[in-house]
Write a protein that holds these residues in place. Structure first.
Motif, PDB file in Angstrom:
ATOM      1  N   PRO A 173      48.674  36.358  34.162  1.00  0.00           N
ATOM      2  CA  PRO A 173      49.675  37.428  34.192  1.00  0.00           C
ATOM      3  C   PRO A 173      50.069  37.934  32.812  1.00  0.00           C
ATOM      4  O   PRO A 173      50.295  39.133  32.619  1.00  0.00           O
ATOM      5  N   LYS A 201      49.417  42.015  32.803  1.00  0.00           N
ATOM      6  CA  LYS A 201      50.617  42.726  33.245  1.00  0.00           C
ATOM      7  C   LYS A 201      51.458  43.159  32.057  1.00  0.00           C
ATOM      8  O   LYS A 201      51.663  42.387  31.121  1.00  0.00           O
ATOM      9  N   GLU A 236      42.652  38.163  42.314  1.00  0.00           N
ATOM     10  CA  GLU A 236      42.978  36.828  41.856  1.00  0.00           C
ATOM     11  C   GLU A 236      44.098  36.235  42.716  1.00  0.00           C
ATOM     12  O   GLU A 236      45.081  36.904  43.012  1.00  0.00           O
ATOM     13  N   ASN A 292      46.932  34.613  42.719  1.00  0.00           N
ATOM     14  CA  ASN A 292      48.046  34.177  41.874  1.00  0.00           C
ATOM     15  C   ASN A 292      49.270  34.984  42.272  1.00  0.00           C
ATOM     16  O   ASN A 292      49.319  36.197  42.073  1.00  0.00           O
ATOM     17  N   LEU A 307      50.939  37.600  40.164  1.00  0.00           N
ATOM     18  CA  LEU A 307      50.243  38.872  40.006  1.00  0.00           C
ATOM     19  C   LEU A 307      50.276  39.725  41.271  1.00  0.00           C
ATOM     20  O   LEU A 307      50.407  40.942  41.200  1.00  0.00           O
ATOM     21  N   THR A 341      39.904  44.000  42.474  1.00  0.00           N
ATOM     22  CA  THR A 341      39.996  44.170  41.023  1.00  0.00           C
ATOM     23  C   THR A 341      38.613  44.265  40.391  1.00  0.00           C
ATOM     24  O   THR A 341      38.493  44.375  39.178  1.00  0.00           O
ATOM     25  N   PHE A 370      46.234  45.988  37.972  1.00  0.00           N
ATOM     26  CA  PHE A 370      47.534  45.339  38.121  1.00  0.00           C
ATOM     27  C   PHE A 370      48.675  46.135  37.494  1.00  0.00           C
ATOM     28  O   PHE A 370      49.834  45.937  37.845  1.00  0.00           O
ATOM     29  N   ASN A 371      48.390  46.994  36.546  1.00  0.00           N
ATOM     30  CA  ASN A 371      49.445  47.808  35.951  1.00  0.00           C
ATOM     31  C   ASN A 371      49.538  49.174  36.617  1.00  0.00           C
ATOM     32  O   ASN A 371      50.542  49.535  37.208  1.00  0.00           O
TER      33      ASN A 371
END
Length: 475
Positions: free
Chosen positions: A330, A334, A401, A403, A406, A437, A452-453
Motif C-alpha cells: 500500500p 497508494k 492483490e 490485501n 488496498l 491490476t 489503485f489511485n
C-alpha cells in the motif's frame, strides 16, 4: 508524465480521439499534451514497441493498433532507469561490484549516489541501507527480501520470470505459503508467492539467510503444525538456517490482512495460532475489541468481529516483529488519502486509547509503531456493508492483490451494486466481466484495468462498464 499519457490511451476503447479531449482527461494543457504525445509516439516507434504511429495527421490519436500493454510499457521505462538497473544488479548480480556497474553504465560514483537518493530515502524508512562499497543492501533479511519482492512484483507483473533460479524450484519454497491458507485459492496471491520465493531462493543461494526471530516464539514454539526442520533436506540447509527460513515463511503467512469471509476455516486456524500462548499482539487486538464496543459503541456480528480481529492481528504482528515500519505494497501504490473531519476525530480517539495502552511494558516493542498503528486500527473498524441478494447477476472476477488495505473500498463498492456477484479470480471459473491490476490478460470477456489511485477517482466509469455488460448479458 509520458506514462500517465500512455495509461490514459491504453484505457480508451478502440477509436480516434482529439488531442484536446485527452489533454483534459490527463489534466494537461493542449500544448503540453501535444508535445509529450509527439515524444511518446517517437519513443515507442524507435524502441519497436509499436509498429505504426498513434498519430493521425490533422485529426488526433488512434488507439486502433495499440496492442502494447501498460505493464509492458512500464517495464520498458524501468529498464532504462538507472535505479532499476542498480537494484536489479544488487539482487541478481551481487558479485558484479560497484566499479564494474559504474563502468558498464559509463557513470561516476557521484552520479549513482545522486540518482539513487529517492531509493536510499525509501529504504531508510525501513531501517535498510545501501552499502555502495560492498554492493549490497544491509538490514533485516526479511525486510530486504520484501523490498526486492515489491520491486520485482511491480516491475515485471508476471510478464516473464526474472530470476536465474528455476521457477519449479521456487514453487517448492512457496508451497508452505499456500498450505491451509486463503492465498492458495487466490490467483494473484499464488503469483506473488512465486515471485517472493524467487527472491528468497536467490538470496539463499548467495548465503543470505533469514534469522530466527524470537518474537515468533508464541506462534512457533512447541507447535506441532510448524515444522522448522523441513528445509534441512529440501534445500540442504543447516538446522539453524532451516529454522530461520521456515520461521520467516510462517511469519509471512500471517503478515497481511487476507481474510474476507467469516466462514473461512483458515480464519479460525489463524485465531488459534494467535491465542495458543499469551502475546502482546493478540492482547492489543483484544483490548481494541473492548474499546470498539465500550467506547466507540460499534457492534458487529460475531463472524465479522473475528474477521476484523484476525486481520488486525496479522498487520500488528508485522510491526511487532520488525519493531517499526516495514516494506509494504500500500505504501508504494497508494497516494496519501484526504481525511475527513470525522476520520480525524476517530483517529484522535484511537490515538488516546493506544497511547495509554502502549505505556504498559508488555507493549514496549510496539511503541515505535504507534503512529502507524493508529491508521491500521482506524482502517480495521471501517464498516462492513450488507451485501444484497442479486437476481440475474453479472459474474465478476476480481484479479487484484489480496490485501484489505488496498482493496477494501473496491469490495465495498462492488458489494453495493445489486446486479453483480463478485469473487477473487479463479482461472478455472467462467466470468462475465474481469477487474484486474494486470493490463495484459488473454480474456475474451470485458476487462476493466484497475489502478489503485485513479480507479477510486473513477468508480462511476467502472459502474457504467458493469451496467453495460449486465444489460447485454440479460437481453
Amino acid at each position: 508524465m509520458k506514462f500517465r499519457i500512455f495509461k490514459n490511451l491504453a484505457g480508451q476503447t478502440t477509436g480516434i480521439y482529439p488531442y484536446r479531449d485527452l489533454a483534459a482527461q490527463t489534466q494537461l494543457s493542449y500544448q503540453q499534451y501535444y508535445k509529450l504525445l509527439q515524444e511518446l509516439d517517437h519513443d515507442l516507434l524507435e524502441s519497436g514497441l509499436i509498429k505504426t504511429s498513434l498519430i493521425v495527421p490533422n485529426t488526433g490519436i488512434s488507439t486502433e493498433k495499440l496492442a502494447l500493454s501498460i505493464d509492458e510499457y512500464r517495464l520498458h521505462l524501468l529498464k532504462s532507469s538507472l535505479s532499476f538497473q542498480f537494484m536489479q544488479a544488487l539482487l541478481l548480480k551481487p558479485t558484479l561490484g560497484l566499479e564494474n556497474f559504474l563502468q558498464q553504465n559509463y557513470i561516476s560514483r557521484a552520479t549513482i549516489s545522486r540518482r539513487m537518493q529517492p531509493m536510499i530515502k525509501y529504504l531508510a524508512k525501513y531501517q535498510l541501507k545501501i552499502n555502495f562499497q560492498k554492493f549490497r543492501i544491509e538490514g533485516n533479511e526479511i525486510a530486504i527480501r520484501l523490498a526486492f519482492f515489491y520491486f520485482f512484483w511491480l516491475g515485471y507483473r508476471n510478464l516473464f520470470w526474472p530470476f536465474d533460479v528455476a521457477k519449479e524450484k521456487a514453487s517448492t519454497y512457496g508451497e508452505l505459503f499456500l498450505q491451509d491458507s486463503p492465498l492458495s485459492r487466490d490467483f494473484v496471491s499464488r503469483l506473488e508467492t512465486s515471485i517472493y520465493s524467487g527472491v528468497a531462493l536467490t538470496r539463499m543461494l548467495q548465503q543470505r539467510f533469514a534469522e530466527y526471530e524470537p518474537a515468533l516464539d508464541f506462534m512457533l514454539e512447541d507447535n506441532p503444525e510448524c515444522d522448522l526442520c523441513a528445509f534441512e533436506n529440501t534445500f540442504d540447509l543447516s538446522p539453524e538456517h532451516s529454522k530461520g527460513e521456515l520461521a520467516s515463511i510462517y511469519f509471512l503467512m500471517n503478515f497481511i490482512p487476507i481474510y474476507e469471509d467469516p466462514a473461512d476455516p483458515a480464519l479460525e486456524k489463524s485465531i488459534q495460532t494467535f491465542t495458543r500462548k499469551t502475546n502482546p499482539v493478540w492482547d492489543l487486538v483484544e483490548s481494541f475489541r473492548c474499546f470498539v464496543i465500550d467506547e466507540l459503541h460499534v457492534h458487529m456480528e460475531t463472524g465479522t468481529k473475528k474477521m476484523m480481529m484476525a486481520n488486525l492481528a496479522n498487520i500488528i504482528l508485522a510491526f511487532y516483529v520488525f519493531r517499526g515500519p516495514f516494506p509494504n505494497l500500500p505504501a508504494l501504490v497508494k497516494y496519501p488519502e484526504v481525511k475527513s473531519a470525522e476520520t480525524l476525530q476517530l483517529e484522535q480517539k484511537i490515538k488516546q486509547f493506544l497511547n495509554s495502552l502502549l505505556k504498559r511494558e508488555e507493549f514496549s516493542a510496539l511503541r515505535p509503531s504507534e503512529k502507524y498503528l493508529v491508521q491500521i486500527l482506524r482502517s480495521g473498524i471501517s464498516p462492513f456493508y450488507y451485501q444484497m441478494t442479486k437476481e440475474h447477476p453479472l459474474k465478476v472476477g476480481v484479479m487484484v492483490e489480496s490485501n484489505q488495505l488496498l482493496v477494501k473500498r473496491l469490495w465495498d463498492f462492488l458489494a453495493d451494486i445489486s446486479f453483480v456477484e463478485t469473487e477473487l479470480y479463479h482461472s478455472e471459473t467462467t466470468y462475465d466481466f474481469l477487474i484486474t491490476t494486470f493490463s495484459q490478460t488473454a480474456m475474451e470477456i470485458p476487462v476493466y484495468y484497475w489502478d489503485f489511485n485513479v480507479g477510486y477517482q473513477n468508480l462511476s466509469s467502472l459502474y457504467v462498464a458493469l451496467r453495460k455488460t449486465y444489460i447485454e448479458k440479460n437481453r
